[in-house]
Design a protein around this motif. Structure first.
Motif, PDB file in Angstrom:
ATOM      1  N   ASP A   1       0.831  -1.192   0.000  1.00 21.82           N
ATOM      2  CA  ASP A   1       0.000   0.000   0.000  1.00 21.82           C
ATOM      3  C   ASP A   1       0.871   1.250   0.000  1.00 21.82           C
ATOM      4  N   CYS A   2       1.904   1.255   0.806  1.00 20.95           N
ATOM      5  CA  CYS A   2       2.803   2.400   0.884  1.00 20.95           C
ATOM      6  C   CYS A   2       3.506   2.624  -0.458  1.00 20.95           C
ATOM      7  N   VAL A   3       4.122   1.573  -0.984  1.00 16.74           N
ATOM      8  CA  VAL A   3       4.867   1.696  -2.243  1.00 16.74           C
ATOM      9  C   VAL A   3       3.937   2.093  -3.385  1.00 16.74           C
ATOM     10  N   GLY A   4       2.798   1.398  -3.498  1.00 18.19           N
ATOM     11  CA  GLY A   4       1.870   1.702  -4.577  1.00 18.19           C
ATOM     12  C   GLY A   4       1.332   3.115  -4.505  1.00 18.19           C
ATOM     13  N   SER A   5       1.030   3.581  -3.283  1.00 16.22           N
ATOM     14  CA  SER A   5       0.519   4.937  -3.107  1.00 16.22           C
ATOM     15  C   SER A   5       1.584   5.976  -3.446  1.00 16.22           C
ATOM     16  N   GLN A   6       2.801   5.758  -2.958  1.00 13.71           N
ATOM     17  CA  GLN A   6       3.888   6.693  -3.252  1.00 13.71           C
ATOM     18  C   GLN A   6       4.139   6.809  -4.751  1.00 13.71           C
ATOM     19  N   LEU A   7       4.331   5.668  -5.397  1.00 18.73           N
ATOM     20  CA  LEU A   7       4.698   5.692  -6.813  1.00 18.73           C
ATOM     21  C   LEU A   7       3.532   6.128  -7.693  1.00 18.73           C
TER      22      LEU A   7
ATOM     23  N   ASP B   1      -1.419   0.231 -12.186  1.00 15.43           N
ATOM     24  CA  ASP B   1      -0.686  -0.903 -11.606  1.00 15.43           C
ATOM     25  C   ASP B   1      -0.312  -0.612 -10.154  1.00 15.43           C
ATOM     26  N   CYS B   2       0.207   0.596  -9.912  1.00 16.72           N
ATOM     27  CA  CYS B   2       0.639   0.967  -8.558  1.00 16.72           C
ATOM     28  C   CYS B   2      -0.539   0.975  -7.592  1.00 16.72           C
ATOM     29  N   LEU B   3      -1.624   1.611  -7.994  1.00 12.78           N
ATOM     30  CA  LEU B   3      -2.760   1.765  -7.078  1.00 12.78           C
ATOM     31  C   LEU B   3      -3.518   0.462  -6.882  1.00 12.78           C
ATOM     32  N   PHE B   4      -3.608  -0.374  -7.927  1.00 11.09           N
ATOM     33  CA  PHE B   4      -4.264  -1.674  -7.742  1.00 11.09           C
ATOM     34  C   PHE B   4      -3.444  -2.532  -6.777  1.00 11.09           C
ATOM     35  N   THR B   5      -2.128  -2.502  -6.901  1.00 14.37           N
ATOM     36  CA  THR B   5      -1.272  -3.241  -5.973  1.00 14.37           C
ATOM     37  C   THR B   5      -1.484  -2.750  -4.551  1.00 14.37           C
ATOM     38  N   ALA B   6      -1.606  -1.441  -4.375  1.00 12.86           N
ATOM     39  CA  ALA B   6      -1.843  -0.869  -3.050  1.00 12.86           C
ATOM     40  C   ALA B   6      -3.148  -1.384  -2.457  1.00 12.86           C
ATOM     41  N   VAL B   7      -4.218  -1.316  -3.244  1.00 12.64           N
ATOM     42  CA  VAL B   7      -5.535  -1.742  -2.763  1.00 12.64           C
ATOM     43  C   VAL B   7      -5.552  -3.238  -2.489  1.00 12.64           C
ATOM     44  N   SER B   8      -5.009  -4.009  -3.406  1.00 12.10           N
ATOM     45  CA  SER B   8      -5.050  -5.470  -3.286  1.00 12.10           C
ATOM     46  C   SER B   8      -4.264  -5.971  -2.075  1.00 12.10           C
ATOM     47  N   THR B   9      -3.057  -5.450  -1.882  1.00 11.31           N
ATOM     48  CA  THR B   9      -2.219  -5.971  -0.795  1.00 11.31           C
ATOM     49  C   THR B   9      -2.759  -5.587   0.571  1.00 11.31           C
ATOM     50  N   ASP B  10      -3.303  -4.368   0.705  1.00 13.86           N
ATOM     51  CA  ASP B  10      -3.765  -3.951   2.031  1.00 13.86           C
ATOM     52  C   ASP B  10      -5.133  -4.516   2.387  1.00 13.86           C
TER      53      ASP B  10
END
Length: 300
Positions: A32-38, A154-163
């Motif tokens: 979530d942190c990485v996806g949100s930042q990037l 890609d970044c935001l979906f990873t953030a949502v999915s992982t958290d």
């Protein structure tokens, strides 16, 4: 999820008025942190901003595919920014060394979904009902009118999915699926995301997992499961601290367990404690709070 204009619009205005922006995240960054930042950094760069992405710790290997633009950088003191955005950072202290490197700023924006966040920014958008900070960033970009390109998706979906634990945690709400669907529609590559995040495992991480499974201890009539990790365990397995991400879920999955705990010795007098709860009646954030920690009721 509510998106009050009186909170979001001043943040959009501050970003639009800024030429230089640093997007910062918490120590030991997760998806979530990485996806949100990037995701936010890519959108800001498209909007013509000079963007810096700083985190105290390196980009985790399994999330490196998100940083095709090579934005992730080591923090350096002395830089001045028009705006600093802390994304998914529950307390200012969780910025680690980045906190000292971003003190020369005009405005600090705090965007986060942790209930324990007390609002340390000049501008604060706190949504405890949001399942991830990533979905908040999506709404921010929509409000600003900035395009969500496939790399951002890609970044935001990873953030949502992982958290949300792949949309399994009780924090997942109908609007969480709506945001995820929008991101897929904007080009999020589910095949690549699933392969990189969920279906790949390094040999050192596998060795560390074996070590954890062999050393699980049960307490309180098997309702509490815990394990200790020490620096020697990393040397023995070849793993890094980033490889611990998600290992606590194996303890949590045990049938009688209500609370799972990982004690990770960082230094002889400093131990990092991760907690997970399977019952609403057990709030692990409240347990962590007296020790300077926090997070969510089910994860702290």
């Amino acid at each position: 999820m509510s998106r009050p204009s009186q909170v979001v619009d001043p943040i959009v205005a501050a970003l639009q008025a800024s030429r230089t922006v640093c997007v910062a995240g918490h120590v030991r960054p997760d998806g979530d942190c990485v996806g949100s930042q990037l995701g936010l950094a890519l959108a800001l760069r498209q909007a013509g901003k000079r963007v810096t992405v700083w985190n105290q710790d390196p980009l985790p290997d399994k999330l490196a595919f998100l940083d095709r633009a090579r934005l992730w950088a080591e923090p350096r003191p002395g830089r001045r920014f028009d705006c600093v955005v802390a994304a998914d950072v529950a307390t200012y202290e969780r910025l680690g060394t980045v906190g000292d490197c971003v003190r020369r700023r005009r405005v600090l924006v705090n965007i986060d979904h942790h209930a324990s966040n007390a609002g340390y920014g000049d501008l604060n958008w706190l949504e405890a009902q949001a399942a991830s900070t990533g979905e908040m960033i999506f709404h921010l970009l929509e409000r600003a009118g900035w395009p969500v390109t496939p790399p951002i998706a890609d970044c935001l979906f990873t953030a949502v999915s992982t958290d949300t634990g792949s949309f399994q945690y009780p924090t997942t709400r109908p609007w969480t699926f709506a945001v995820a669907g929008e991101l897929v529609g904007r080009g999020a590559d589910l095949g690549t995301i699933c392969q990189e995040v969920y279906q790949s495992c390094s040999l050192p991480r596998l060795r560390l997992l074996r070590h954890v499974l062999n050393r699980i201890r049960l307490h309180a009539q098997q309702r509490v499961a815990y394990v200790w990790l020490r620096p020697a365990d990393y040397l023995r397995t070849g793993a890094s601290p980033a490889d611990t991400e998600g290992l606590i879920d194996y303890l949590r999955a045990l049938e009688p367990v209500v609370v799972a705990i990982v004690f990770e010795e960082l230094e002889p007098a400093l131990t990092r404690i991760s907690l997970r709860s399977k019952r609403p009646s057990v709030n692990v954030s409240a347990l962590a709070s007296p020790f300077g920690g926090g997070g969510h009721p089910a994860a702290a």
